[in-house]
Write a protein that holds these residues in place. Structure first.
Motif, short mmCIF file in Angstrom:
data_model
loop_
_atom_site.label_atom_id
_atom_site.label_comp_id
_atom_site.label_asym_id
_atom_site.label_seq_id
_atom_site.Cartn_x
_atom_site.Cartn_y
_atom_site.Cartn_z
N LEU A 218 5.86 -3.19 17.42
CA LEU A 218 6.33 -3.50 16.08
C LEU A 218 5.58 -2.70 15.02
CD1 LEU A 218 6.82 -7.38 16.32
CD2 LEU A 218 8.60 -5.65 16.02
N VAL A 219 4.26 -2.63 15.15
CA VAL A 219 3.46 -1.87 14.19
C VAL A 219 3.82 -0.39 14.25
CG1 VAL A 219 1.12 -1.21 13.52
CG2 VAL A 219 1.60 -3.55 14.24
N LEU A 220 4.00 0.12 15.47
CA LEU A 220 4.35 1.53 15.64
C LEU A 220 5.70 1.83 15.02
CD1 LEU A 220 3.50 4.23 16.87
CD2 LEU A 220 4.64 3.54 18.98
N ALA A 221 6.67 0.94 15.23
CA ALA A 221 8.01 1.15 14.66
C ALA A 221 7.96 1.11 13.14
CB ALA A 221 8.98 0.10 15.19
N ARG A 222 7.17 0.17 12.59
CA ARG A 222 7.09 0.09 11.13
C ARG A 222 6.39 1.31 10.56
NH1 ARG A 222 3.48 -4.03 7.46
NH2 ARG A 222 4.34 -3.37 5.45
N ALA A 223 5.33 1.76 11.22
CA ALA A 223 4.61 2.94 10.73
C ALA A 223 5.48 4.19 10.80
CB ALA A 223 3.33 3.14 11.52
N GLN A 224 6.23 4.34 11.88
CA GLN A 224 7.09 5.51 12.01
C GLN A 224 8.25 5.47 11.03
OE1 GLN A 224 8.12 5.41 16.17
NE2 GLN A 224 6.40 6.70 16.75
N HIS A 225 8.69 4.27 10.67
CA HIS A 225 9.79 4.17 9.70
C HIS A 225 9.30 4.56 8.31
CE1 HIS A 225 13.62 2.94 8.19
NE2 HIS A 225 13.07 2.11 7.30
N GLY A 226 8.07 4.22 7.98
CA GLY A 226 7.45 4.69 6.75
C GLY A 226 7.97 4.05 5.48
N ALA A 227 8.71 2.96 5.56
CA ALA A 227 9.21 2.30 4.35
C ALA A 227 8.31 1.12 4.02
CB ALA A 227 10.65 1.84 4.57
N PHE A 228 7.37 1.33 3.10
CA PHE A 228 6.42 0.29 2.74
C PHE A 228 6.77 -0.29 1.38
CE2 PHE A 228 3.52 3.51 4.94
CZ PHE A 228 3.94 3.09 6.19
N THR A 229 6.78 -1.60 1.31
CA THR A 229 6.98 -2.26 0.02
C THR A 229 5.67 -2.82 -0.53
OG1 THR A 229 7.51 -4.35 1.15
CG2 THR A 229 9.35 -2.87 0.63
N ASP A 230 4.59 -2.67 0.22
CA ASP A 230 3.31 -3.25 -0.19
C ASP A 230 2.27 -2.16 -0.48
OD1 ASP A 230 3.23 -2.43 2.44
OD2 ASP A 230 1.95 -4.06 3.13
N ARG A 231 2.72 -1.03 -1.02
CA ARG A 231 1.77 0.03 -1.35
C ARG A 231 0.87 -0.41 -2.48
NH1 ARG A 231 2.21 5.14 0.67
NH2 ARG A 231 4.06 5.58 1.93
N THR A 232 -0.41 -0.21 -2.26
CA THR A 232 -1.40 -0.57 -3.27
C THR A 232 -2.63 0.30 -3.09
OG1 THR A 232 -2.67 -2.41 -4.19
CG2 THR A 232 -2.45 -2.32 -1.80
N LEU A 233 -3.57 0.18 -4.01
CA LEU A 233 -4.82 0.93 -3.91
C LEU A 233 -5.71 0.27 -2.87
CD1 LEU A 233 -6.20 3.38 -5.28
CD2 LEU A 233 -7.36 1.75 -6.76
N VAL A 234 -6.17 1.06 -1.89
CA VAL A 234 -6.92 0.52 -0.76
C VAL A 234 -8.22 1.29 -0.62
CG1 VAL A 234 -6.90 0.05 1.72
CG2 VAL A 234 -4.78 -0.13 0.41
N SER A 235 -9.30 0.56 -0.33
CA SER A 235 -10.60 1.17 -0.07
C SER A 235 -10.85 1.18 1.44
CB SER A 235 -11.72 0.39 -0.77
OG SER A 235 -12.99 0.82 -0.33
N LEU A 236 -10.93 2.38 2.02
CA LEU A 236 -11.22 2.48 3.45
C LEU A 236 -12.60 1.92 3.76
CD1 LEU A 236 -9.82 6.01 4.41
CD2 LEU A 236 -8.78 3.77 4.76
N GLY A 237 -13.54 2.06 2.81
CA GLY A 237 -14.86 1.51 3.02
C GLY A 237 -14.85 0.00 3.15
N GLU A 238 -14.08 -0.67 2.30
CA GLU A 238 -13.99 -2.13 2.35
C GLU A 238 -13.30 -2.58 3.64
OE1 GLU A 238 -14.70 -5.95 1.35
OE2 GLU A 238 -15.46 -4.14 0.37
N LEU A 239 -12.21 -1.91 4.03
CA LEU A 239 -11.54 -2.24 5.28
C LEU A 239 -12.47 -2.06 6.48
CD1 LEU A 239 -8.00 -0.63 4.78
CD2 LEU A 239 -8.67 -3.02 4.46
N THR A 240 -13.29 -1.01 6.43
CA THR A 240 -14.21 -0.75 7.54
C THR A 240 -15.29 -1.82 7.61
OG1 THR A 240 -13.84 1.63 7.30
CG2 THR A 240 -15.80 0.95 8.49
N ARG A 241 -15.83 -2.24 6.46
CA ARG A 241 -16.86 -3.30 6.48
C ARG A 241 -16.29 -4.61 7.02
NH1 ARG A 241 -18.97 -0.63 1.69
NH2 ARG A 241 -17.36 -1.62 0.41
N GLU A 242 -15.06 -4.94 6.65
CA GLU A 242 -14.45 -6.16 7.16
C GLU A 242 -14.24 -6.09 8.67
OE1 GLU A 242 -10.88 -6.77 5.04
OE2 GLU A 242 -11.85 -7.19 3.10
N ALA A 243 -13.73 -4.95 9.14
CA ALA A 243 -13.47 -4.81 10.58
C ALA A 243 -14.77 -4.84 11.38
CB ALA A 243 -12.71 -3.51 10.84
N LEU A 244 -15.82 -4.20 10.86
CA LEU A 244 -17.11 -4.22 11.56
C LEU A 244 -17.68 -5.63 11.62
CD1 LEU A 244 -18.79 -0.98 10.14
CD2 LEU A 244 -17.91 -1.33 12.44
#
Length: 394
Positions: A218-244
């Motif tokens: 499902l994630v792969l299909a959504r990513a390949q389709h590329g139609a996002f309605t939730d585009r926003t400003l994202v910090s890769l640093g913050e996402l990385t700290r949360e995942a770690l």
């Protein structure tokens, strides 16, 4: 010579050769037509009676010979000047032929260059775009229309494939939920048999694997389709700290040494859910396929144009040819990368699809010292004031 090089170079040579050949023929005809010599009369053709007697005849003959000599010298000088002028004109014609041939080649090939540039911009993420070449119904427009038809068929094929993956994944969740509920009912009975409990445990494990696989589809299909309605400003640093932070137990279970350099400057714009999944998949890949007591180095940084997320791991020396295929679904580096965890082989392919859907790219490099370096590069986005301060405080 005409078989090598680009089409533009071949056209330039052909046009220049045609113009130069025409100039040579024209100059040759001019030179030949200017070479008609004046006819002279031999002394024996002079009148028999010349006033003044023999001495007058000798003087007349001498004057005629002098005049012929001067005419011959003048004609020779004229031929020499004409030859030099012809050579200069030929050199100038050669230069102009090359320039004119190049200009004509550029003009003739310009529509093909436009078609090539437009085709290169079209990828799996923007197959809806078309060349839409206008103009007379010539060979160039026919080629462009053929490419547009091919793109239309490819778009329909890609869309059908993505719809199938998404629909199949959704439809398969219903029987899986039914099987899971049936197992729960069987185990919940009073004093269930030991074999029933053991079988239910094994089935739950397999159901979890299938559910994880469907979620990846499902994630792969959504990513390949590329139609996002939730585009926003994202910090890769913050996402990385949360995942770690969520994987601290996994690091401890394998006694992995973690080295992080997470900077708040890695800002991008896109789907926070998909980008978070991208970061998680890269970290999970680094944990699952790492050796006991190994190490992981995680870095996020960015500049005015790019935001980067880099994860490096140690281990054995890998073959770059095999590493290049890890971005494709179900690709693994042998048995050593499957492991008891039951990896589906979709992790890095999902990362590649999410990165491409956000205008970025995934780079996989086998480290010469051993191990793997995973680099995700995304277009940078300028953080807003509040977001910038929040990232710096975090």
């Amino acid at each position: 010579m005409l078989r090598g090089g680009t089409v533009g170079r071949r056209f330039t040579i052909l046009y220049a050769a045609g113009f130069l050949g025409s100039g040579i023929v024209l100059l040759s005809l001019t030179y030949l037509m200017s070479g008609v010599r004046l006819s002279t009369r031999a002394p024996e053709d002079l009148p028999a009676h010349v006033p003044g007697g023999p001495s007058g005849l000798a003087a007349a003959e001498q004057q005629i010979r002098d005049l012929q000599s001067r005419l011959s010298d003048a004609h020779g000088q004229q031929e020499q000047r004409l030859l030099v002028a012809s050579l200069i004109a030929l050199a100038v014609t050669a230069g102009l032929s090359l320039l004119l041939g190049r200009a004509l080649a550029v003009r003739v090939l310009r529509p093909l260059r436009l078609i090539t540039a437009a085709t290169r911009r079209i990828s799996a993420e923007n197959l809806h775009e078309r060349l839409a070449v206008t103009g007379p119904a010539d060979e160039v427009k026919e080629l462009a229309d053929t490419v547009d038809g091919l793109l239309e068929r490819l778009e329909a094929s890609f869309a059908a494939q993505r719809r199938f993956v998404g629909n199949a994944s959704h439809e398969l969740r219903t029987p899986l939920a039914t099987i899971r509920a049936s197992l729960d009912v069987a185990v919940a009975k009073p004093e269930p048999a030991a074999q029933t409990v053991a079988l239910a445990g094994r089935l739950r494990t397999e159901l979890d694997r299938v559910d994880h696989l469907l979620d990846g589809f499902l994630v792969l299909a959504r990513a390949q389709h590329g139609a996002f309605t939730d585009r926003t400003l994202v910090s890769l640093g913050e996402l990385t700290r949360e995942a770690l932070g969520h994987r601290a137990t996994d690091f401890a279970a394998k006694a992995l040494v973690l080295d992080t350099e997470v900077r708040p400057a890695a800002w991008t714009r896109g789907s926070a859910v998909l980008l978070s999944r991208m970061v998680q998949n890269v970290l999970d890949n680094a944990i699952v396929h790492n050796q006991e007591s190994g190490w992981i180095r995680v870095t996020t940084d960015g500049d005015g144009s790019e935001a980067r997320f880099v994860v490096e791991t140690g281990g054995r020396v890998l073959d770059q040819g095999q590493v290049d295929r890890l971005g494709q679904p179900f690709e693994r580096l042998g048995v050593a990368r499957t492991g008891p965890e039951g990896s589906s082989g979709l992790g890095l392919s999902i990362v590649a699809a999410i990165a491409a859907a956000h205008g970025g790219r995934l780079a996989l490099r086998a480290r010469p010292e051993g191990g793997l370096r995973v680099t995700v590069t995304l277009p940078a986005a300028a953080p807003e004031g509040d977001a910038m301060r929040a990232g710096m405080v975090a």
